[in-house]
Write a protein that holds these residues in place. Structure first.
Motif: not given
Ligand code: PDD
Length: 273
Positions: A52, A143, A147, A175, A178, A200-201, A233
């Motif tokens: 990613r 990503k 934010y 969504e 985060r 990824i989760t 995550t």
């Molecule tokens: N956030 N959607 C958004 C907008 C995110 O920023 C994240 C992750 C996720 C979940 O993705 P993953 O399962 O790969 O962490 C979905 C991270 C953890 C953060 O910004 O703290």
């Protein structure tokens, strides 16, 4: 932040890491990052996160000077130097210093090790409240470090007794700020298909569940769901028991959500111990 990080092509003391003040990361909010956990000193699902991160660099036109193998080696060295048994690793690629202060340039790569605090157990036991927010994350599938809107908006969540938000546009959900979002209705698990980061989760929860509908989900459907949860995550899987003033299902975390959380924890142990 842990004592050692990767910056300027080497492992250095984290407090010595610097960024040019005219970097696009600062003046335009342009950059990418990724974040994963270490479990028992092992980087959980590392290859998925590297996939990613490398894809984010390509899609944002930011040159990446390091190969996957080099990134992997740096990460392993950082885990060892920081003695990072259970923690987080943050990879950041800034937008770079651009001659016209606008076009993507050659960014600077940082890799930081961090301690990680999970949400309180009470939130897993009772579930959380989300506030609905009419918003779509820009270029949601990448990503990026942008934010700004959720950080600004978060100042009102606490007053509303909410843990986070759920984005929607024209009645369709995407969504959380985060995290990814799921619902369960009559035993069928569904998650939004568009305007979301491919978490990824999320990916591993879909694999563990076996059968998940990936499709548009309306706000009405979510309010009428038996269960809802978010994944990320840093939270793994957190039950959602309220959206605005509406209770979801029984108002308590459901058995499908908790079952998936348990399966995820088992998978983690299988991989890392
Ligand atoms: N956030 N959607 C958004 C907008 C995110 O920023 C994240 C992750 C996720 C979940 O993705 P993953 O399962 O790969 O962490 C979905 C991270 C953890 C953060 O910004 O703290």
């Amino acid at each position: 932040m842990k004592p050692f990080c990767f910056a300027d092509g080497q492992i250095i003391s984290s407090e010595k890491a610097t960024l040019h003040p005219m970097d696009l990361g600062l003046i335009r909010g342009y950059g990418i990052f990724d974040f994963f956990r270490t479990v028992n000193f092992k980087p959980l699902f590392l290859e998925s996160y590297l996939d990613r991160f490398l894809a984010s660099a390509e899609k944002t036109f930011l040159p990446m000077d390091y190969s996957r193998a080099e990134l992997r080696a740096i990460i392993h060295e950082l885990i060892e130097k920081n003695n990072l048994k259970e923690g987080g690793i943050r990879m950041v690629l800034s937008g770079g210093v651009s001659p016209n202060h606008f076009s993507p340039a050659k960014g600077k790569l940082f890799i930081f090790a961090e301690s990680l605090i999970f949400p309180a157990q009470e939130k897993y036991d009772k579930g959380i409240k989300l506030l609905s927010l009419e918003y779509v994350r820009p270029i949601a599938e990448i990503k990026t470090t942008n934010y700004a809107y959720p950080v600004w908006d978060s100042m009102r969540w606490k007053d509303a007794g909410a843990e986070d938000v759920i984005y929607h546009m024209n009645g369709i959900l995407s969504e959380s700020s985060r995290s990814n979002f799921f619902i369960v209705k009559d035993g069928i698990i569904s998650t939004p298909d568009l305007h979301v980061l491919m978490g990824i989760t999320r990916k591993h929860v879909i694999e563990l569940a076996g059968d998940v509908q990936i499709r548009p989900i309306s706000m009405q459907e979510a309010l009428n769901a038996d269960e809802a949860f978010i994944t990320s995550t840093t939270k793994v899987l957190l039950p959602v028991t309220q959206i605005d003033e509406h209770e979801i299902g029984t108002g308590k975390p459901g058995s499908v959500s908790l079952g998936l959380l348990e399966k995820f924890r088992e998978l983690e142990k299988e991989i890392c111990f």
